[in-house]
Design a protein around this motif. Structure first.
Motif, PDB file in Angstrom:
ATOM      1  N   TRP A  45       0.840  -1.202   0.000  1.00 11.43           N
ATOM      2  CA  TRP A  45       0.000   0.000   0.000  1.00 11.43           C
ATOM      3  C   TRP A  45       0.872   1.249   0.000  1.00 11.43           C
ATOM      4  O   TRP A  45       0.545   2.235  -0.669  1.00 11.43           O
ATOM      5  CB  TRP A  45      -0.937   0.002   1.201  1.00 11.43           C
ATOM      6  CG  TRP A  45      -1.993  -1.058   1.129  1.00 11.43           C
ATOM      7  CD1 TRP A  45      -2.189  -2.069   2.024  1.00 11.43           C
ATOM      8  CD2 TRP A  45      -2.982  -1.225   0.116  1.00 11.43           C
ATOM      9  NE1 TRP A  45      -3.252  -2.852   1.625  1.00 11.43           N
ATOM     10  CE2 TRP A  45      -3.757  -2.353   0.451  1.00 11.43           C
ATOM     11  CE3 TRP A  45      -3.303  -0.534  -1.055  1.00 11.43           C
ATOM     12  CZ2 TRP A  45      -4.819  -2.805  -0.324  1.00 11.43           C
ATOM     13  CZ3 TRP A  45      -4.365  -0.990  -1.826  1.00 11.43           C
ATOM     14  CH2 TRP A  45      -5.101  -2.095  -1.470  1.00 11.43           C
ATOM     15  N   GLN A  46       1.977   1.216   0.724  1.00 10.09           N
ATOM     16  CA  GLN A  46       2.848   2.384   0.762  1.00 10.09           C
ATOM     17  C   GLN A  46       3.467   2.648  -0.611  1.00 10.09           C
ATOM     18  O   GLN A  46       3.557   3.793  -1.046  1.00 10.09           O
ATOM     19  CB  GLN A  46       3.959   2.208   1.814  1.00 10.09           C
ATOM     20  CG  GLN A  46       4.763   3.476   2.045  1.00 10.09           C
ATOM     21  CD  GLN A  46       3.901   4.649   2.498  1.00 10.09           C
ATOM     22  OE1 GLN A  46       3.222   4.560   3.508  1.00 10.09           O
ATOM     23  NE2 GLN A  46       3.907   5.744   1.747  1.00 10.09           N
ATOM     24  N   ALA A  49       0.772   4.199  -2.680  1.00  9.71           N
ATOM     25  CA  ALA A  49       0.556   5.592  -2.267  1.00  9.71           C
ATOM     26  C   ALA A  49       1.658   6.487  -2.828  1.00  9.71           C
ATOM     27  O   ALA A  49       1.386   7.595  -3.300  1.00  9.71           O
ATOM     28  CB  ALA A  49       0.505   5.698  -0.743  1.00  9.71           C
ATOM     29  N   ASN A  50       2.895   6.000  -2.816  1.00  6.99           N
ATOM     30  CA  ASN A  50       4.000   6.775  -3.395  1.00  6.99           C
ATOM     31  C   ASN A  50       3.829   6.927  -4.905  1.00  6.99           C
ATOM     32  O   ASN A  50       4.106   7.984  -5.460  1.00  6.99           O
ATOM     33  CB  ASN A  50       5.340   6.109  -3.090  1.00  6.99           C
ATOM     34  CG  ASN A  50       5.690   6.141  -1.625  1.00  6.99           C
ATOM     35  OD1 ASN A  50       5.139   6.920  -0.844  1.00  6.99           O
ATOM     36  ND2 ASN A  50       6.593   5.259  -1.215  1.00  6.99           N
ATOM     37  N   ASN A  54       0.520  10.339  -2.563  1.00  5.54           N
ATOM     38  CA  ASN A  54      -0.269  10.240  -1.346  1.00  5.54           C
ATOM     39  C   ASN A  54      -0.586  11.628  -0.811  1.00  5.54           C
ATOM     40  O   ASN A  54       0.192  12.236  -0.106  1.00  5.54           O
ATOM     41  CB  ASN A  54       0.472   9.400  -0.296  1.00  5.54           C
ATOM     42  CG  ASN A  54      -0.396   9.095   0.898  1.00  5.54           C
ATOM     43  OD1 ASN A  54      -1.519   9.577   0.998  1.00  5.54           O
ATOM     44  ND2 ASN A  54       0.122   8.315   1.801  1.00  5.54           N
ATOM     45  N   ARG A  58      -3.329  10.106   5.614  1.00  5.86           N
ATOM     46  CA  ARG A  58      -3.272   8.810   6.300  1.00  5.86           C
ATOM     47  C   ARG A  58      -3.377   7.694   5.266  1.00  5.86           C
ATOM     48  O   ARG A  58      -4.174   7.769   4.332  1.00  5.86           O
ATOM     49  CB  ARG A  58      -4.414   8.691   7.297  1.00  5.86           C
ATOM     50  CG  ARG A  58      -4.273   9.654   8.447  1.00  5.86           C
ATOM     51  CD  ARG A  58      -5.384   9.579   9.449  1.00  5.86           C
ATOM     52  NE  ARG A  58      -6.161   8.343   9.398  1.00  5.86           N
ATOM     53  CZ  ARG A  58      -7.229   8.133  10.138  1.00  5.86           C
ATOM     54  NH1 ARG A  58      -7.667   9.060  10.959  1.00  5.86           N
ATOM     55  NH2 ARG A  58      -7.894   6.996  10.054  1.00  5.86           N
ATOM     56  N   LEU A  59      -2.593   6.654   5.482  1.00  9.76           N
ATOM     57  CA  LEU A  59      -2.561   5.535   4.543  1.00  9.76           C
ATOM     58  C   LEU A  59      -3.912   4.840   4.445  1.00  9.76           C
ATOM     59  O   LEU A  59      -4.316   4.427   3.352  1.00  9.76           O
ATOM     60  CB  LEU A  59      -1.458   4.543   4.943  1.00  9.76           C
ATOM     61  CG  LEU A  59      -1.156   3.434   3.948  1.00  9.76           C
ATOM     62  CD1 LEU A  59      -0.720   4.004   2.595  1.00  9.76           C
ATOM     63  CD2 LEU A  59      -0.083   2.508   4.497  1.00  9.76           C
ATOM     64  N   ASP A  60      -4.644   4.735   5.546  1.00  8.42           N
ATOM     65  CA  ASP A  60      -5.947   4.055   5.491  1.00  8.42           C
ATOM     66  C   ASP A  60      -6.932   4.804   4.596  1.00  8.42           C
ATOM     67  O   ASP A  60      -7.764   4.192   3.928  1.00  8.42           O
ATOM     68  CB  ASP A  60      -6.520   3.813   6.886  1.00  8.42           C
ATOM     69  CG  ASP A  60      -6.748   5.089   7.672  1.00  8.42           C
ATOM     70  OD1 ASP A  60      -6.014   6.076   7.469  1.00  8.42           O
ATOM     71  OD2 ASP A  60      -7.657   5.087   8.526  1.00  8.42           O
TER      72      ASP A  60
END
Length: 108
Positions: A45-46, A49-50, A54, A58-60
């Motif tokens: 997920w990170q 996001a990158n 992002n 928040r990642l969620d």
């Protein structure tokens, strides 16, 4: 099929991330079709996001939005084979292409 008025990615119901994701998935699938690999390694997920910028804080929030975009892409690409690994990310599996090439007309 992608450029029809009923397509949610074109009709105005989509968001930029939907189109970005559709394009990215097509490029990654093209690579898989032309490689001996039938799937990618897990994409976290990170990392996603990158890749997609992002701006969610928040990642969620990003994950929820990404899954929504993925559902929109699947509406126009039902043969898309993406495995969501809860808590980790996704794995892309080789899929049937989202569009087929038009046949060139033969000469008279």
């Amino acid at each position: 099929m992608l450029l029809t008025n009923t397509n949610p990615l074109v009709k105005g119901r989509s968001r930029g991330q939907d189109l970005d994701l559709y394009t990215w998935l097509n490029a990654r699938n093209y690579s898989l079709i032309h490689s001996p690999s039938r799937q990618t390694s897990p994409i976290t997920w990170q990392q996603l996001a990158n890749q997609f910028g992002n701006t969610y804080g928040r990642l969620d929030n990003f994950i929820r939005r990404f899954k929504s975009s993925l559902n929109n892409v699947r509406m126009v690409w039902p043969d898309l084979n993406v495995e969501i690994i809860d808590g980790q990310g996704i794995i892309l599996h080789r899929s049937k292409r989202s569009v087929t090439a038009k046949r060139k007309p033969t000469g008279k």
